[in-house]
Design a protein around this motif. Structure first.
Motif, PDB file in Angstrom:
ATOM      1  N   ILE A   1      -9.865  -0.448   1.587  1.00  0.00           N
ATOM      2  CA  ILE A   1      -9.224  -0.108   2.864  1.00  0.00           C
ATOM      3  C   ILE A   1      -9.751  -1.012   3.975  1.00  0.00           C
TER       4      ILE A   1
ATOM      5  N   MET B   1      -3.034  -5.279  -7.459  1.00  0.00           N
ATOM      6  CA  MET B   1      -3.813  -5.241  -6.219  1.00  0.00           C
ATOM      7  C   MET B   1      -4.674  -6.492  -6.032  1.00  0.00           C
TER       8      MET B   1
ATOM      9  N   CYS C   1       0.826  -1.213   0.000  1.00  0.00           N
ATOM     10  CA  CYS C   1       0.000   0.000   0.000  1.00  0.00           C
ATOM     11  C   CYS C   1       0.859   1.262   0.000  1.00  0.00           C
TER      12      CYS C   1
ATOM     13  N   ASP D   1      -3.960   6.361  -0.658  1.00  0.00           N
ATOM     14  CA  ASP D   1      -3.698   5.602   0.563  1.00  0.00           C
ATOM     15  C   ASP D   1      -4.786   4.548   0.728  1.00  0.00           C
ATOM     16  N   PHE D   2      -4.380   3.280   0.695  1.00  0.00           N
ATOM     17  CA  PHE D   2      -5.345   2.187   0.781  1.00  0.00           C
ATOM     18  C   PHE D   2      -5.209   1.384   2.071  1.00  0.00           C
ATOM     19  N   LEU D   3      -4.467   1.913   3.035  1.00  0.00           N
ATOM     20  CA  LEU D   3      -4.312   1.160   4.272  1.00  0.00           C
ATOM     21  C   LEU D   3      -4.643   1.972   5.512  1.00  0.00           C
TER      22      LEU D   3
ATOM     23  N   TYR E   1       0.699   4.157  -2.712  1.00  0.00           N
ATOM     24  CA  TYR E   1       0.640   5.564  -2.312  1.00  0.00           C
ATOM     25  C   TYR E   1       1.670   6.392  -3.076  1.00  0.00           C
TER      26      TYR E   1
ATOM     27  N   ASN F   1      -8.386  -4.532   3.440  1.00  0.00           N
ATOM     28  CA  ASN F   1      -6.979  -4.637   3.838  1.00  0.00           C
ATOM     29  C   ASN F   1      -6.835  -4.752   5.351  1.00  0.00           C
TER      30      ASN F   1
END
Length: 381
Positions: free
Chosen positions: A95, A195, A13, A23-25, A17, A98
Motif C-alpha cells: 500500500i 502485481m 487495485c 484493498d491495496f491502495l 479488491y 503504491n
C-alpha cells in the motif's frame, strides 16, 4: 481521466479488491466486515482444495494421467498459494509502495508516455488472462469429452476426495464445484502473479519519464539562453539537475522496495514456469498422438506459464535497460554550454558528474540473489 500512474494503479487495485484479495491502495475503497468474511471464506475454500490436491498427489489412487496431473497441479498451486500469502504478508508495504509510486514524478508525467505504459499493462496482463482461461476452459472441455466418449469421471482438479472411482451424484457435484472454484480462484491468483509485473512496468516508465525530463530541461535551458543571461539560465539548470538527481535516488529506493517485496514472488515464478514447462514439454514428447483438445489444453498451459515468465523477465530487464540510458540523458543536459567558474561543491559540473556516476551503477534485479531477471535469462530458459 487522462492516463497516469495513479489511475493505472487505482484500476489494478480495484481489480485486486473485487477479486477478493483486499484493498491495496486505500483510495476510497475500504474493507468492510462483510468483505473480510467473504475473503476469509473464499481463501479457506482455496486452501482446502489445495490441501485435497496435495493429499491426492501423495496418497491418491489414480490412473497414470490423473496421477501425473495431481502431482503437477499440487506443486503449481502450492507455489501460487505461497505467492498469495507473501502478498498478504507485505500488504502494508505494498500500500505504501503504491502510494509513493503514484505520487513520485506525477507532475512531470507525459501523456504519450503514460499511454504507452497503460497499453503495455493492458496488453500484457490481458493476454496472460486470456491464455490462462483458454487453458482452464480447454481442461473442462477435455474432461467433458472423456465423460461422454470414455465414460470416465469429470476430472479437472484432481483431489483426494471424492475418490476417482466414485460415480455418485454427490461426487460429480463436488467435481463440478471444484472446477468452478478453480475458475474463480484464478482471479486472486492472477492478481498475485500480475502485481509485481505492473510495478515493474510502472518503474520502467518512471525511468523513461526521468530521461525525458533531462531532455526537456536541456531544451528549456537553450530557450532560456535566448531570453536571459548565462548565469541565470545556469542557475535554473542547476536546480533542475539537482531535482533530477533526487528523483533518481527516489526511483532507486522504489526499485529496492519492489525487489524486497516481490523478489521472492518473481524468483518462485522463474522456478515454477521453468520446471512445469519442462514437465509439460516432456509430456508432449512422450505422447505424440494426443487428440486436439488435449493438445490445445497442454499448449495453452505451457504458453501461459512461459508468457508469465516472459512478463516478469522482460519487464525486469526493461528496468535495467531504461536505467542504463539515464547517465547519457544527464550528461547531455546542457552543462557544457554554461559559463565555467572555479570548481566548487555546487558547481553544475560537479552536480552532473555525481548524477552520472550514480546512474552508471548497473540496476539488475536477481532471483534468489543469484539469477539475473533479464532478457538474456528468458532466452536461456
Amino acid at each position: 481521466m487522462s492516463p497516469s500512474t495513479k489511475s493505472l494503479l487505482s484500476v489494478f487495485c480495484k481489480y485486486v479488491y473485487y477479486a477478493g484479495a483486499g484493498d491495496f491502495l486505500c483510495d476510497g475503497v475500504k474493507e468492510s466486515k462483510i468483505y473480510r468474511i467473504y475473503t476469509l471464506v473464499s481463501f479457506s475454500v482455496y486452501f482446502i482444495m489445495i490441501l485435497l490436491e496435495n493429499l491426492a498427489a501423495f496418497f491418491g489412487d489414480f490412473p497414470e494421467v490423473e496421477g501425473k496431473s495431481a502431482v503437477m497441479f499440487s506443486a503449481i498451486h502450492d507455489i501460487i498459494l505461497i505467492k498469495m500469502f507473501i502478498v498478504f504478508y507485505y500488504k502494508s508495504s505494498i500500500i505504501q509502495l503504491n502510494n509513493e509510486m503514484a505520487s513520485v514524478m506525477s507532475d512531470i508525467e507525459e501523456e504519450r508516455v503514460m499511454k504507452r505504459q497503460q497499453n503495455k499493462v493492458l496488453w500484457g496482463i490481458g493476454l496472460y488472462v486470456i491464455t490462462v482461461y483458454l487453458s482452464l476452459i480447454s481442461y473442462g472441455i477435455e474432461s467433458l469429452r472423456k465423460v461422454i466418449v470414455e465414460g470416465t469421471p469429470f476430472y479437472t482438479v484432481v483431489t483426494y476426495f471424492p475418490s476417482y472411482y466414485d460415480h455418485s451424484f454427490t461426487a460429480s457435484t463436488c467435481r463440478v464445484f471444484f472446477y468452478m472454484t478453480w475458475l474463480y480462484k484464478m482471479l486472486p491468483m492472477i492478481a498475485a502473479d500480475c502485481m509485481p509485473i505492473i510495478h515493474l512496468i510502472v518503474m520502467a516508465y518512471k525511468f523513461v519519464t526521468l530521461c525525458n525530463y533531462y531532455d526537456r530541461i536541456r531544451r528549456n535551458f537553450y530557450n532560456n539562453l535566448k531570453i536571459m543571461n548565462n548565469q541565470s539560465a545556469t542557475r535554473t539548470l542547476k536546480l533542475q539537475c539537482l531535482r533530477g538527481i533526487l528523483l533518481h535516488q527516489k526511483l532507486m529506493f522504489l526499485v529496492e522496495e519492489i525487489h524486497r517485496i516481490f523478489g521472492i514472488i518473481m524468483s518462485l515464478q522463474v522456478c515454477e514456469s521453468s520446471a512445469v514447462a519442462v514437465l509439460l514439454l516432456l509430456r508432449l514428447a512422450l505422447s505424440p498422438h494426443m487428440n486436439l483438445t488435449n493438445a490445445f489444453m497442454t499448449y495453452t498451459f505451457v504458453g501461459s506459464l512461459f508468457f508469465l515468465l516472459a512478463l516478469n523477465l522482460w519487464n525486469a530487464g526493461e528496468i535495467t535497460y531504461q536505467a542504463s540510458l539515464l547517465s547519457n540523458a544527464m550528461f547531455y543536459c546542457g552543462w557544457h554550454v554554461c559559463e565555467m567558474v572555479e570548481p566548487t561543491h555546487n558547481d553544475i559540473r560537479c552536480i552532473v558528474l555525481v548524477g552520472c556516476a550514480q546512474a552508471q551503477k548497473p540496476l539488475i534485479l536477481k532471483a534468489f540473489g543469484i539469477q539475473d531477471l533479464s532478457y538474456s535469462t528468458f532466452v536461456s530458459v
